[in-house]
Each structure stands twice: as C-alpha cells, then as structure tokens.
Write an enzyme that holds these catalytic residues in place. Structure first.
Site, mmCIF file in Angstrom:
data_model
loop_
_atom_site.group_PDB
_atom_site.id
_atom_site.type_symbol
_atom_site.label_atom_id
_atom_site.label_comp_id
_atom_site.label_asym_id
_atom_site.label_seq_id
_atom_site.Cartn_x
_atom_site.Cartn_y
_atom_site.Cartn_z
ATOM 1 N N CYS A 40 3.962 2.993 -7.951
ATOM 2 C CA CYS A 40 3.523 1.678 -7.438
ATOM 3 C C CYS A 40 2.058 1.442 -7.781
ATOM 4 C CB CYS A 40 3.757 1.623 -5.932
ATOM 5 S SG CYS A 40 3.022 0.195 -5.131
ATOM 6 N N CYS A 52 -0.167 0.182 -4.928
ATOM 7 C CA CYS A 52 -0.390 1.277 -3.962
ATOM 8 C C CYS A 52 -1.599 2.106 -4.371
ATOM 9 C CB CYS A 52 0.838 2.184 -3.883
ATOM 10 S SG CYS A 52 2.331 1.383 -3.283
#
Length: 733
Positions: A630, A633
């Site tokens: 991600c 993230c």
C-alpha cells in the site's frame, strides 16, 4: 508503376534541401525527450506491489501517444505538406506540367507518397526514441515492476493504427497546400482542424463533417487491447477522407483550378454534383453509430489472467445482495463462463480472488477480458458487444463540470435564477451527450441502457433541486425550480425500469416525494416511517423502507434508540433479501460503534512470537492498519512515527502498527530495511478481520480504549489537525 517510382524519387530529391527528414525525426523525438531526459537527473520512488509492466508500452502508449498524434504529428503534416507543395508553386510547376515526361497523376500521387513516408518517419522516430530512452530509464531507475518485455504484435498494431489515422489528414493538408500558394492558409486551416478537435474533447461530440475528427477518435481509444478490432472507426474514416481529398486535390492540381476541374461544362458539373451527393451519402453511413447487437439468448464471459496469485476460479455475482450467478474454473490462466439462463440488464460483479470488476450486462452479451492483477493492483481490457455501455458507465457522469462546481461550492444559494439556468443548461448538454454517445469504434449505446441512464440523470437533477430547496427555503416561491424544467425531468421517469427502481438516487427521490413542504420543515424522518407504513405491501415499499431505515440507523448515535427503531420496523419488511441486508447493516453499525468490544486480535511480532492485543489493556491503543503493498500507507507511516514520538510521555497512550499483508515474509523483509520505534505486528487472520468490519481500504487508523472497546473506529489520519485534537484530549484522562 515504374514511372510512379521515378516521380517519387524526383519528389524525394526535391525535399533534400528542405530539411523535412530532419524535422520529422526531431518532432518525433520531442515528446520522448521531454518525458524521459529531465527524469534521468532525479530520483524515482519505487512503489512496492506495483504490477509488472513493459517499459516500452508504458513509454509509447497512454497520454504520450495521444499528445503525439493529436498535436505533434498534425503539426508535422501541416509543415511537410506545405513545403512539398511550395516547391511547385515557386517553380511554376502547374504551368509546366505539360513539359513533364510523367503523367499528372504520377506527379500528384508521388507528392502524397513522399508526404506519407516523411510522416511515417516521424512516427518511427517517436517509437524509436521511446524504446531507446525506456531502456536507459530501466537501468538508471531500476524497479522490480519494470520489464524489458517487447510485445511485437502490440507494437505493429499501434504503429499501423497511427499510420492509417494520418492518411486522411495528409491527403487533406496536401490538397490545401496545392490550392493555396502561401504557407499561412494551409497552416491556419490545420490549426482550425486542431481547434475543432479540442472543441470535440470539451463538448464530447465528434463533428461528422470534420476530416480532422479521426485524430479525436484516436484520442478516445489509443490502446489497441481495448478495441474489438484494432482497425476501428478512426481508421475507416481516415480512409474515406483519403479518397475524398486525393480525388479533389488531384483534379484541382491536374486541371489547374477549381473551375476547370469541376465546373468547366455541364458534364463536369453533373459529375461533380453526383460525386458530392454520393460522398455525402457514404459519409452519413460511415458516421452513423452502429446499433447494439445482441448475440443471442445467453451470456458468454471469457478471458485471460496474468497474475502471480493462486486463482482457481472466477465468479459472477449480482451487484445487489451479492448473489452468486455462476463461476468458471481457471485453467492455464484462461477462463470461460457460458450461460443460457436469461438474465435481465443489470449491474453484476466479476470477482477474481479479492479483486472485482463491475459489469453492465444482460442476455445476448459477450465479453472477452484480458486482466492483469496482483495483491495490490488490477488492470483490465475488454472486448464486448456492449462496449459502448461500459465506456459510458466508466467515463460519463450526469453533471457537467460547471454545474458540478456550482453544487460543490454552493455558489448560487442566494441567486436561484442563475442556479436553475446553470442546471437547465447542464441538463440539455448532458442529455445531448447521452443521445449521441458512441464509443471510439462508433458503437452506440443499447436502447435499454440509454433509457436507464436518461432516467437516472433526470433523478439526479431532481434530487439536487430538492437539496437546493433544503439549503435555501421550502416556503419561499423564488427558490422553486421553473415548472417547465421540473415537468421535463419528471416526464423522463414516468416508467422506471428495474435498474432505476432500486437505485439509491431514485429511492431518495421517492422518499422526498412522500414529504410535503410542511413535512420537510418539521420532523421528516418520523413522518416518512408513517407514510411508508401506509403504502401497499410489495417490493417498492420494502425498498423505500430499507433505504430510509438504513440511513436513519447510520445517523443514530445511541445504540438503544437504534436497536429499538430497528426492532419496530424490521417486521414491516416482507422481502427476505432486504431483511437480511438490514440485519447485516445493524450488526455492522453496532459492532463498529463507540463502546463496542473490539476483538482481542492475535498478533505476531517479527520474531514470530504471539502477542494478544489485550496486552495493552489499560491504555488507549492507536492502531495503524497497513500493508507493504500500500503506497499511501508507507507515505503516512513517517507521520505516524512522529506522532508516536510526540506522545511518548503520555503513559495512557500506546501507538502500534499492524500489517495486513497476506505474505508474512514480505512484511518481515520490509522491516529489515525500515526500522521503527513503534511496535510492529502482523495479523494472522487479516482477511477475516477486514471482512467482518467491512474495511475496504487502508491505511486505516483505529483507537481502542483502556477497556478494549472501540473509542474511534474512523480516526483521522495522523497528518490531520483532528488527530492531534483527539490525542490531546486523551492525555487528560
């Protein structure tokens, strides 16, 4: 043929002193150089989990090929055609044609061939420079996702498409350059053609009489994998204009003027008029969108998967209630699902692992997919007889930019006249786009889908009118919409189809219609439950009650009131599917609301030692749910680390980070290169946890209170002011 080759050689020799070959190479190299060279001197962030891709296709395709074809290639054709024709104009070539040992056809056609060769060199330069620079970038900025994969078929098809698209433009520009002796006129007409295509982009409308529109059609679909046939509408139109302007230019050139060519005597006038009528007829036929064609009773969905995931089957679900319609086994990365079961036009889901594709389909449709996916990304290409419907669904919305901006900014809350004028103008524009919509292959929308989208569009305008009244005044008549506008919108929804009748926007409209202006000003939620209860039992009542009850439960902050409301109204739902949906909804809300018990997650640290979340009981636990694949993230993690350091002296606050990676080794390897002061854990049953709490995306931040209950299930991101405000309050407890 021999004489034509001689003429071509002569014309080519004439271009030697004009520098057109050099210009073609330079213009072809312009976009690749601008796209790559500045980046060579800058660092490039490696994004983990990105799908592998061919550096050659990435460089040549996408926005770059659109800009090259739309702007650069057209500019070169304008310059080259003018320079080739100017040689004859300067040397009085028209008057000396009789002295040439070659036919007039050979003389004119050879100019066109030379123009094409120079244009093809420009295209080849674009491809060549992109290939060379992509290889350099591959080694300067290494990335596991980059591949030196050369798809020869894709290259050939893309090259051929561009070359065919420019045939008609080249014939037109040569014709103009022969007719007008000065550079300025051919240049201005070429710029006018470019401006007309830009207008088409803005208005989303192709002008059928515009010879330059083949460039606009190419712009809409430059990727050959997304075409049912790689020779598509833009190429066919280019061939049509090639014939038209080669014929026009040749006769004008060979007979030394328009009058001699077409109006010299009655016979030529008749032939010219007949040719014009026949050409107009062919143009009408070519430009008329192809109607949707059903392929029979059943549905066929087949495709090819390119993935490193273990996917043994592909499933088809209804979008509503997620009911399984069918499935197909994946063998050698290929799948095929065929059904003779009649299915209504509706929205469905094609699911592979945890990745989903939305499909609009009905009986008689076929789909051929090419899908690339991994745990992070998915890219899909599709060929289908319902292609236009898919394109419209993915690219068009009910509101234009101006009206959408008006709604977002609430610009005219005190100016109802301007608001409604903007809305009505926008409605007419978007209705025109819908009525005349065709995809890049000139496939028209199916009639049933077009009716649905027009009804949905009308509903969305009516809902925004209702929202405007709620924000301004229900009682002041000056804020009411023009009756003629409202009447036209309502006329479009007199017979709602199955797709519309369950649409959220339509259900909201029906709920608003149940309320009078007086009701809107008092207690509309309670009144709606009463009015829905008085309706006759049936699917319509169930849909409205489900919509209203679901919305009301979400707004309730008190669980006792919410559960009491649910218990009162659930018995009034007859349809079992809607009942099940509401039971799942209240369970989801109650599970994730403040004060609900949060599960005692079993976590693993990077040494494979198990730790329950309850080890932090007695503290507010700020959890960062993330994964190595991600990108967002990883971008927010440094801020999360900073906040952890900022609150390190708050004894009642603990920051932890939990990975949702499927592959534990990827998480462990990441931690070896990215150390952290925040305790790092891996969740063993991540997918089950995400499904249970309906977590659709990460990063996700959750705060658990000292008793192991949910304190904030949707905590703001660490870089937001609200995050700091929440943590500052927790320090005081």
């Amino acid at each position: 043929m021999k004489k034509l080759m001689t003429a071509i050689n002569i014309e080519w020799l004439k271009t030697k002193g004009l520098g057109l070959s050099y210009i073609s190479v330079i213009l072809g190299a312009l976009i690749p150089l601008l796209g790559f060279v500045p980046g060579f001197f800058m660092s490039e962030m490696v994004v983990e989990g990105k799908l592998p891709y061919s550096v050659f296709e990435d460089a040549i395709g996408g926005d770059a090929i659109q800009s090259f074809t739309f702007f650069i290639l057209l500019l070169f054709i304008i310059i080259a055609a003018n320079r080739i024709a100017q040689t004859d104009h300067k040397n009085n070539g028209w008057q000396l044609m009789e002295t040439q040992p070659l036919s007039r056809f050979n003389l004119y056609f050879s100019k066109y061939i030379v123009l094409l060769v120079l244009s093809f060199i420009c295209v080849a330069s674009y491809f060549g420079f992109n290939i060379v620079l992509a290889i350099a970038d591959y080694y300067i900025h290494p990335d596991p996702a980059k591949q030196l994969h050369f798809d020869t078929l894709w290259m050939i098809q893309t090259f051929v498409r561009i070359c065919m698209t420019l045939l008609g433009i080249a014939a037109l520009q040569l014709c103009i350059s022969v007719i007008f002796p000065g550079f300025i006129w051919s240049f201005l007409i070429g710029v006018l053609g470019l401006a007309s295509n830009i207008t088409s982009l803005v208005q989303k409308k192709s002008f059928f009489f515009n010879p330059y529109s083949s460039l606009y059609e190419f712009w809409k679909a430059p990727e050959v994998r997304n075409l049912n046939n790689f020779i598509s509408h833009s190429e066919y139109m280019s061939l049509f204009w090639t014939v038209v302007f080669l014929t026009l230019g040749y006769f004008w050139y060979s007979r030394k003027g328009f009058k001699n060519a077409f109006l010299k005597n009655k016979k030529r006038i008749f032939i010219s008029a007949a040719s014009l009528i026949i050409g107009a007829g062919f143009l009408y036929l070519f430009q008329k969108p192809k109607a949707y064609q059903s392929d029979g009773r059943g549905i066929t969905i087949k495709g090819k998967l390119e993935t490193d995931l273990k996917i043994d089957s592909v499933h088809v679900y209804s979008k509503e209630f997620h009911k399984k319609i069918g499935s197909a086994a994946v063998k050698n990365n290929m799948f095929s699902w065929v059904t003779t079961q009649p299915l209504p036009l509706d929205e469905y889901i094609l699911q592979m692992g945890n990745k989903k594709l939305d499909i609009v389909m009905g009986s008689g449709d076929w789909f051929d997919y090419e899908i690339k996916l991994n745990g992070t990304e998915m890219i899909s290409y599709v060929k289908s007889n319902r292609k236009a419907d898919q394109v419209y669904k993915n690219t068009e919305s009910s509101f234009g930019n101006e009206f959408a901006y008006t709604l977002e900014r609430q610009n005219y809350n005190n100016d109802p006249k301007t608001f409604y004028e903007t809305a009505e103008s926008d409605w007419k524009d978007n209705k025109r786009i819908l009525d005349h919509f065709a995809d890049a292959e000139n496939n028209a929308l199916s009639e049933d889908y077009k009716v649905y989208r027009k009804q949905l569009m009308a509903i969305e305008y009516l809902n925004e009118i209702n929202n405007y009244r709620k924000m301004t005044s229900w009682n002041d008549p000056k804020f009411a919409a023009p009756p003629s506008f409202v009447k036209e919108l309502n006329e479009n929804i007199q017979k709602p189809g199955p797709l519309l009748s369950k649409n959220d926007n339509y259900l909201q409209y029906k709920l608003d219609q149940l309320l009078s202006d007086k009701d809107q000003a008092s207690n509309p939620d309670s009144i709606l439950f009463i009015k829905i209860g008085k309706m006759a039992k049936g699917i319509s009542r169930d849909q409205l009650l489900t919509k209203h009850l679901s919305k009301t439960m979400e707004l309730q902050t008190d669980s006792l009131t919410r559960n009491k409301l649910f218990a009162t109204e659930i018995s009034n739902i007859s349809n079992n599917d809607y009942k099940a949906m509401l039971y799942a909804k209240i369970e989801e809300i109650n599970r994730s609301q403040k004060g609900s018990v949060f599960p005692d997650l079993i976590l693993l640290n990077n040494q494979d030692k198990k730790s329950p979340l309850s080890k932090y009981k007695g503290k507010y636990v700020v959890i960062d749910f993330w994964a190595t694949w991600c990108g967002p993230c990883k971008q927010i993690r440094p801020v999360f680390e900073t906040r952890s350091h900022q609150y390190r002296y708050a004894d009642n606050i603990q920051f932890i980070s939990i990975s949702l990676d499927q592959d534990k080794s990827k998480w462990q390897n990441y931690l070896k290169t990215k150390t952290s002061n925040v305790p790092q854990y891996w969740l063993t049953d991540a997918q089950q946890f995400m499904n249970k709490y309906k977590i659709q995306s990460i990063p996700r931040f959750i705060i658990v209170d000292p008793e192991g209950k949910i304190f904030n299930f949707n905590t703001p991101f660490p870089d937001e002011d609200n995050f700091i405000e929440i943590l500052d309050k927790l320090k005081k407890y």
